[in-house]
Design a protein around this motif. Structure first.
Motif, short mmCIF file in Angstrom:
data_model
loop_
_atom_site.label_atom_id
_atom_site.label_comp_id
_atom_site.label_asym_id
_atom_site.label_seq_id
_atom_site.Cartn_x
_atom_site.Cartn_y
_atom_site.Cartn_z
N THR A 142 0.84 -1.19 0.00
CA THR A 142 0.00 0.00 0.00
C THR A 142 0.88 1.24 0.00
N LEU A 143 0.28 2.37 -0.31
CA LEU A 143 1.05 3.63 -0.27
C LEU A 143 1.52 3.93 1.14
N ASP A 144 0.73 3.58 2.15
CA ASP A 144 1.17 3.79 3.53
C ASP A 144 2.38 2.92 3.86
N GLU A 145 2.39 1.68 3.38
CA GLU A 145 3.55 0.81 3.61
C GLU A 145 4.79 1.35 2.90
N ILE A 146 4.60 1.85 1.71
CA ILE A 146 5.72 2.44 0.97
C ILE A 146 6.22 3.69 1.68
N ARG A 147 5.30 4.50 2.17
CA ARG A 147 5.68 5.71 2.92
C ARG A 147 6.53 5.35 4.13
N ALA A 148 6.16 4.28 4.84
CA ALA A 148 6.94 3.85 6.00
C ALA A 148 8.35 3.44 5.60
N LEU A 149 8.48 2.79 4.45
CA LEU A 149 9.81 2.41 3.99
C LEU A 149 10.65 3.62 3.65
N LEU A 150 10.01 4.63 3.07
CA LEU A 150 10.73 5.82 2.62
C LEU A 150 10.94 6.85 3.72
N ALA A 151 10.36 6.64 4.88
CA ALA A 151 10.44 7.62 5.96
C ALA A 151 11.86 7.75 6.51
N ALA A 152 12.66 6.74 6.30
CA ALA A 152 14.02 6.74 6.85
C ALA A 152 14.98 7.48 5.93
N SER A 153 16.10 7.85 6.49
CA SER A 153 17.16 8.43 5.67
C SER A 153 17.75 7.34 4.79
N PRO A 154 18.42 7.71 3.71
CA PRO A 154 18.93 6.71 2.76
C PRO A 154 19.83 5.64 3.38
N ASP A 155 20.58 5.99 4.40
CA ASP A 155 21.50 5.02 5.00
C ASP A 155 20.93 4.33 6.23
N ASP A 156 19.65 4.49 6.49
CA ASP A 156 19.00 3.93 7.68
C ASP A 156 18.85 2.41 7.54
N GLN A 157 19.57 1.67 8.37
CA GLN A 157 19.50 0.21 8.35
C GLN A 157 18.13 -0.29 8.79
#
Length: 130
Positions: free
Chosen positions: A49-64
């Motif tokens: 879902t877009l909410d799930e994608i948003r959660a993935l993208l909420a982190a900084s690029p190097d966020d493990q």
């Protein structure tokens, strides 16, 4: 890079990119990256879902932790997808049998003798819209 250039590189329409910006999936156009659009598109194709994608993208690029969130989403989604595949295979088998049917009428067709042979209708199924 302009929004048009990003759209051309990603294969998306500029309106899609603007929509993603509006709902917070993408940062403003000046910082939009093709990689982020690739994550969005791949996530959508995978059924996120877009909410799930948003959660993935909420982190900084190097966020493990983003990878851990990806794993959690995948673990949660896998049983749903497996169930959908099983249901689809049952429906496919029934439809293949129906395609081979040579019965003279529906009243005589054994495909309708045991409704339990097909899975239950999925939640939210509306026969009028099918």
């Amino acid at each position: 890079m302009t929004i048009g250039a990003v759209a051309a590189l990603s294969g998306r329409r500029p309106s899609s990119i603007r929509y993603y910006e509006q709902i917070g999936l993408l940062p403003p156009a000046a910082r939009t990256s093709v990689r982020t659009l690739a994550v969005i598109e791949t996530g959508q194709r995978a059924g996120l879902t877009l909410d799930e994608i948003r959660a993935l993208l909420a982190a900084s690029p190097d966020d493990q932790a983003a990878i851990e969130r990806l794993r959690e989403v995948a673990i949660r989604k896998l049983p749903q997808v497996k169930e959908l595949i099983e249901r689809t295979e049952i429906v496919r088998d029934w439809l293949e049998a129906a395609a081979r049917c040579e019965c003279p009428s529906l009243d005589e067709c054994p495909l309708f003798d045991d409704p339990a042979l097909l899975p239950q209708k999925p939640p939210g199924f509306d026969a009028a819209s099918a």
